[in-house]
Design a protein around this motif. Structure first.
Motif, PDB file in Angstrom:
ATOM      1  N   LEU A 164      -5.539  11.214   0.621  1.00  0.00           N
ATOM      2  CA  LEU A 164      -4.470  10.391   1.210  1.00  0.00           C
ATOM      3  C   LEU A 164      -4.256   9.098   0.434  1.00  0.00           C
ATOM      4  CD1 LEU A 164      -5.019  10.770   5.069  1.00  0.00           C
ATOM      5  CD2 LEU A 164      -3.083  11.588   3.720  1.00  0.00           C
ATOM      6  N   TRP A 165      -5.241   8.730  -0.363  1.00  0.00           N
ATOM      7  CA  TRP A 165      -5.114   7.531  -1.196  1.00  0.00           C
ATOM      8  C   TRP A 165      -3.843   7.560  -2.030  1.00  0.00           C
ATOM      9  CZ3 TRP A 165      -5.236   7.253  -6.642  1.00  0.00           C
ATOM     10  CH2 TRP A 165      -5.374   5.986  -7.200  1.00  0.00           C
ATOM     11  N   PHE A 166      -3.516   8.703  -2.602  1.00  0.00           N
ATOM     12  CA  PHE A 166      -2.351   8.802  -3.475  1.00  0.00           C
ATOM     13  C   PHE A 166      -1.064   8.458  -2.725  1.00  0.00           C
ATOM     14  CE2 PHE A 166      -5.601  11.555  -5.315  1.00  0.00           C
ATOM     15  CZ  PHE A 166      -5.591  11.153  -6.642  1.00  0.00           C
ATOM     16  N   ALA A 167      -0.912   8.993  -1.513  1.00  0.00           N
ATOM     17  CA  ALA A 167       0.275   8.696  -0.713  1.00  0.00           C
ATOM     18  C   ALA A 167       0.254   7.253  -0.219  1.00  0.00           C
ATOM     19  CB  ALA A 167       0.362   9.661   0.467  1.00  0.00           C
ATOM     20  N   TYR A 168      -0.919   6.780   0.186  1.00  0.00           N
ATOM     21  CA  TYR A 168      -1.081   5.418   0.703  1.00  0.00           C
ATOM     22  C   TYR A 168      -0.593   4.388  -0.311  1.00  0.00           C
ATOM     23  CZ  TYR A 168      -3.782   1.382   2.555  1.00  0.00           C
ATOM     24  OH  TYR A 168      -4.182   0.160   3.046  1.00  0.00           O
ATOM     25  N   VAL A 169      -1.055   4.510  -1.544  1.00  0.00           N
ATOM     26  CA  VAL A 169      -0.666   3.559  -2.582  1.00  0.00           C
ATOM     27  C   VAL A 169       0.791   3.764  -2.982  1.00  0.00           C
ATOM     28  CG1 VAL A 169      -1.112   2.766  -4.931  1.00  0.00           C
ATOM     29  CG2 VAL A 169      -3.029   3.386  -3.445  1.00  0.00           C
ATOM     30  N   ALA A 170       1.202   5.005  -3.197  1.00  0.00           N
ATOM     31  CA  ALA A 170       2.550   5.287  -3.696  1.00  0.00           C
ATOM     32  C   ALA A 170       3.632   4.895  -2.694  1.00  0.00           C
ATOM     33  CB  ALA A 170       2.676   6.760  -4.053  1.00  0.00           C
ATOM     34  N   VAL A 171       3.445   5.245  -1.429  1.00  0.00           N
ATOM     35  CA  VAL A 171       4.461   4.924  -0.412  1.00  0.00           C
ATOM     36  C   VAL A 171       4.600   3.413  -0.241  1.00  0.00           C
ATOM     37  CG1 VAL A 171       5.011   5.073   2.049  1.00  0.00           C
ATOM     38  CG2 VAL A 171       4.252   7.117   0.811  1.00  0.00           C
ATOM     39  N   THR A 172       3.469   2.718  -0.210  1.00  0.00           N
ATOM     40  CA  THR A 172       3.513   1.250  -0.084  1.00  0.00           C
ATOM     41  C   THR A 172       4.189   0.623  -1.303  1.00  0.00           C
ATOM     42  OG1 THR A 172       1.435   1.335   1.155  1.00  0.00           O
ATOM     43  CG2 THR A 172       2.134  -0.820   0.328  1.00  0.00           C
ATOM     44  N   TYR A 213       7.924   1.303  -1.093  1.00  0.00           N
ATOM     45  CA  TYR A 213       8.557   0.528  -0.015  1.00  0.00           C
ATOM     46  C   TYR A 213       8.834  -0.889  -0.478  1.00  0.00           C
ATOM     47  CZ  TYR A 213       9.233  -2.186   4.194  1.00  0.00           C
ATOM     48  OH  TYR A 213       9.750  -3.051   5.128  1.00  0.00           O
ATOM     49  N   PHE A 214       7.833  -1.521  -1.064  1.00  0.00           N
ATOM     50  CA  PHE A 214       8.028  -2.892  -1.525  1.00  0.00           C
ATOM     51  C   PHE A 214       9.011  -2.954  -2.695  1.00  0.00           C
ATOM     52  CE2 PHE A 214       3.635  -3.824   0.312  1.00  0.00           C
ATOM     53  CZ  PHE A 214       4.177  -4.405   1.453  1.00  0.00           C
ATOM     54  N   PHE A 215       9.007  -1.933  -3.528  1.00  0.00           N
ATOM     55  CA  PHE A 215       9.954  -1.892  -4.652  1.00  0.00           C
ATOM     56  C   PHE A 215      11.384  -1.998  -4.149  1.00  0.00           C
ATOM     57  CE2 PHE A 215      12.865   0.465  -7.375  1.00  0.00           C
ATOM     58  CZ  PHE A 215      12.651  -0.127  -8.605  1.00  0.00           C
ATOM     59  N   MET A 272       1.879  -7.122  -5.472  1.00  0.00           N
ATOM     60  CA  MET A 272       1.119  -5.872  -5.496  1.00  0.00           C
ATOM     61  C   MET A 272       0.943  -5.382  -6.930  1.00  0.00           C
ATOM     62  SD  MET A 272       1.908  -2.316  -3.435  1.00  0.00           S
ATOM     63  CE  MET A 272       0.691  -0.987  -3.411  1.00  0.00           C
ATOM     64  N   CYS A 273       2.005  -5.448  -7.720  1.00  0.00           N
ATOM     65  CA  CYS A 273       1.913  -5.034  -9.124  1.00  0.00           C
ATOM     66  C   CYS A 273       0.900  -5.878  -9.878  1.00  0.00           C
ATOM     67  CB  CYS A 273       3.282  -5.151  -9.805  1.00  0.00           C
ATOM     68  SG  CYS A 273       4.432  -3.831  -9.391  1.00  0.00           S
ATOM     69  N   LEU A 274       0.966  -7.184  -9.693  1.00  0.00           N
ATOM     70  CA  LEU A 274       0.053  -8.074 -10.395  1.00  0.00           C
ATOM     71  C   LEU A 274      -1.389  -7.779 -10.014  1.00  0.00           C
ATOM     72  CD1 LEU A 274      -0.283 -10.444 -12.320  1.00  0.00           C
ATOM     73  CD2 LEU A 274       0.098 -12.000 -10.399  1.00  0.00           C
ATOM     74  N   PHE A 275      -1.613  -7.556  -8.719  1.00  0.00           N
ATOM     75  CA  PHE A 275      -2.965  -7.253  -8.232  1.00  0.00           C
ATOM     76  C   PHE A 275      -3.453  -5.926  -8.803  1.00  0.00           C
ATOM     77  CE2 PHE A 275      -6.269  -5.836  -5.456  1.00  0.00           C
ATOM     78  CZ  PHE A 275      -6.828  -6.971  -4.876  1.00  0.00           C
ATOM     79  N   LEU A 276      -2.664  -4.870  -8.625  1.00  0.00           N
ATOM     80  CA  LEU A 276      -3.112  -3.541  -9.042  1.00  0.00           C
ATOM     81  C   LEU A 276      -3.232  -3.415 -10.550  1.00  0.00           C
ATOM     82  CD1 LEU A 276      -1.203  -1.034  -6.698  1.00  0.00           C
ATOM     83  CD2 LEU A 276      -3.306  -2.311  -6.282  1.00  0.00           C
ATOM     84  N   PHE A 277      -2.210  -3.857 -11.263  1.00  0.00           N
ATOM     85  CA  PHE A 277      -2.188  -3.640 -12.712  1.00  0.00           C
ATOM     86  C   PHE A 277      -3.266  -4.434 -13.434  1.00  0.00           C
ATOM     87  CE2 PHE A 277       2.641  -2.530 -12.729  1.00  0.00           C
ATOM     88  CZ  PHE A 277       2.375  -1.428 -11.943  1.00  0.00           C
ATOM     89  N   SER A 278      -3.559  -5.632 -12.942  1.00  0.00           N
ATOM     90  CA  SER A 278      -4.613  -6.422 -13.595  1.00  0.00           C
ATOM     91  C   SER A 278      -5.961  -5.728 -13.448  1.00  0.00           C
ATOM     92  CB  SER A 278      -4.667  -7.835 -12.997  1.00  0.00           C
ATOM     93  OG  SER A 278      -4.937  -7.787 -11.604  1.00  0.00           O
ATOM     94  N   GLY A 279      -6.262  -5.227 -12.254  1.00  0.00           N
ATOM     95  CA  GLY A 279      -7.524  -4.532 -12.039  1.00  0.00           C
ATOM     96  C   GLY A 279      -7.616  -3.222 -12.793  1.00  0.00           C
TER      97      GLY A 279
END
Length: 222
Positions: free
Chosen positions: A60-68, A71-73, A83-90
């Motif tokens: 479910l992780w894949f849907a959880y991250v992708a849908v969120t 939605y924000f996009f 969210m992009c800055l947080f995820l992409f940096s890590g």
């Protein structure tokens, strides 16, 4: 709406180009870090029982991250950029660590106690995903980042039911990484540490567009 109109309206789609860097780099590591690597292990790993049912939240992780993310996009520019800055940096730090310090574990069971749909799913996962390139766990890190994006969003933070459901799903996903023997507890701990640093930079120190520029761009989406 054709592609040109889409790109004109959603200029921030340029951020998707990041995946043109991340995916080939990750695939390269998956193919080349298969034999010689540093073994990640903590004593507590041996005490955590394997439970195949956790394949459900893990997937479910894949849907959880992708849908969120989507939605924000489309509906919340400010939260999307954070969210992009947080995820992409890590994710970038993860790639660098995996490149300079190849790592893996030896935790996966060789046989399953049960023979059911869940163990079949786990077996398929094991075949598709090597037990290498583990820390910090991106499953854990991106789950934390997704939950933070939801609870910090002006559009969603007042939806208590949604925020609670997000917290439960995030927790189950994090648990699944060790219950399925996909990760060592060390990978989880390092993901939390990296998430703490990213939270401070992205949400506490506001490393983001100024409100004036952001509001102006947000109006172009409506």
């Amino acid at each position: 709406m054709n592609l040109k109109e889409f790109l004109k309206k959603y200029k921030h789609a340029v951020t998707w180009l990041y995946f043109a860097i991340y995916l080939p780099w990750f695939v390269y590591l998956e193919k080349h870090v298969v034999k010689s690597y540093h073994v990640i292990h903590m004593d507590i790993d041996d005490k955590i029982p394997f439970n195949e049912v956790f394949i459900i939240p893990y997937m479910l992780w894949f849907a959880y991250v992708a849908v969120t993310f989507l939605y924000f996009f489309f509906y919340d520019m400010r939260s999307y950029r954070k969210m992009c800055l947080f995820l992409f940096s890590g994710m970038t730090i993860f790639l660098i660590i995996s490149t300079v310090y190849p790592n893996g574990h030896l935790l996966r069971p060789t046989t399953f106690e049960h023979n059911n749909i869940f163990t079949k799913m786990v077996s398929a996962l094991y075949k598709a995903d090597t037990p290498t390139n583990l820390f910090p766990s991106i499953h854990v890190y991106n789950s934390i980042g997704t939950h933070l994006a939801i609870v910090k969003s002006d559009k969603l933070k007042e939806k208590k039911g949604l925020c609670f459901a997000s917290f439960i799903l995030m927790t189950l996903i994090i648990m699944s990484t060790v219950m399925l023997k996909q990760h060592s507890v060390f990978d989880v701990i390092t993901a939390f540490i990296m998430a703490g640093v990213a939270y401070t930079l992205v949400y506490r120190n506001e490393l983001i567009l100024s409100d004036s520029k952001e509001n102006e761009y947000q109006r172009t989406l409506s």
